[in-house]
Design a protein around this motif. Sequence first.
Motif, PDB file in Angstrom:
ATOM      1  N   TRP A  62     -71.850  70.348  79.413  1.00  0.00           N
ATOM      2  CA  TRP A  62     -72.225  71.744  79.515  1.00  0.00           C
ATOM      3  C   TRP A  62     -72.836  72.020  80.887  1.00  0.00           C
ATOM      4  O   TRP A  62     -72.484  73.006  81.542  1.00  0.00           O
ATOM      5  CB  TRP A  62     -73.210  72.092  78.394  1.00  0.00           C
TER       6      TRP A  62
ATOM      7  N   THR B 216     -68.927  78.132  79.513  1.00  0.00           N
ATOM      8  CA  THR B 216     -69.605  77.142  78.674  1.00  0.00           C
ATOM      9  C   THR B 216     -69.503  77.463  77.189  1.00  0.00           C
ATOM     10  O   THR B 216     -69.881  76.642  76.353  1.00  0.00           O
ATOM     11  CB  THR B 216     -71.099  77.042  79.058  1.00  0.00           C
ATOM     12  N   SER B 217     -68.969  78.642  76.850  1.00  0.00           N
ATOM     13  CA  SER B 217     -68.936  79.049  75.442  1.00  0.00           C
ATOM     14  C   SER B 217     -68.144  78.084  74.545  1.00  0.00           C
ATOM     15  O   SER B 217     -68.575  77.838  73.413  1.00  0.00           O
ATOM     16  CB  SER B 217     -68.432  80.476  75.294  1.00  0.00           C
TER      17      SER B 217
ATOM     18  N   ASP C  70     -70.484  75.441  73.794  1.00  0.00           N
ATOM     19  CA  ASP C  70     -71.559  75.914  72.910  1.00  0.00           C
ATOM     20  C   ASP C  70     -71.148  75.768  71.445  1.00  0.00           C
ATOM     21  O   ASP C  70     -71.942  75.328  70.612  1.00  0.00           O
ATOM     22  CB  ASP C  70     -71.904  77.376  73.203  1.00  0.00           C
ATOM     23  N   GLU C  71     -69.891  76.143  71.161  1.00  0.00           N
ATOM     24  CA  GLU C  71     -69.410  76.035  69.786  1.00  0.00           C
ATOM     25  C   GLU C  71     -69.391  74.581  69.322  1.00  0.00           C
ATOM     26  O   GLU C  71     -69.805  74.271  68.203  1.00  0.00           O
ATOM     27  CB  GLU C  71     -68.010  76.641  69.668  1.00  0.00           C
TER      28      GLU C  71
END
Length: 153
Positions: free
Chosen positions: A106, A116-117, A120-121
């Motif tokens: 990340w 970065t999403s 994130d998940e």
Amino acid sequence: LEQFLAEPPLERTAGDPASVVLPGMLTHAVQRVRRRAEHADARPDDLTRWHAVRKAAKAVRYGAEVLIPVLGSAAEEHADAWADVTTLLGEVQDAVIASQMLSELWLEAEDAGLPTSPLDEVRHTQDRTLHGALADGIAALGRELDAPAFPRP
């Protein structure tokens, strides 16, 4: 080394049958797990403490496995139950390592200006996995610590 071989520092139980000595040693190993579990339970979010519980639980598992030829199915059931505990707590440790790697990825993505999403998940999924494995491991550990003492021959 020669002195050690000539006069090994044997305990008074060295000549006793394994079926008599080993269950007591296994009981002591379970007590060590209990102490570490109480220590971990005092700060349940400290995953290092749960890792110490896992390492102690592995000693119980391996000790029970050693007793299978001597005590048979009772030792095998005991070993299998402690294998479940160590496997579940091992999943916690795996999730900790995976979370650390995801955090590094990340940061690298952020430094490179990449989105970065997606990470994130994955991090959220990994966090749920970690907490689920910890809850399952603690439950399995509780069952084993509440189980009757290991049977003696």
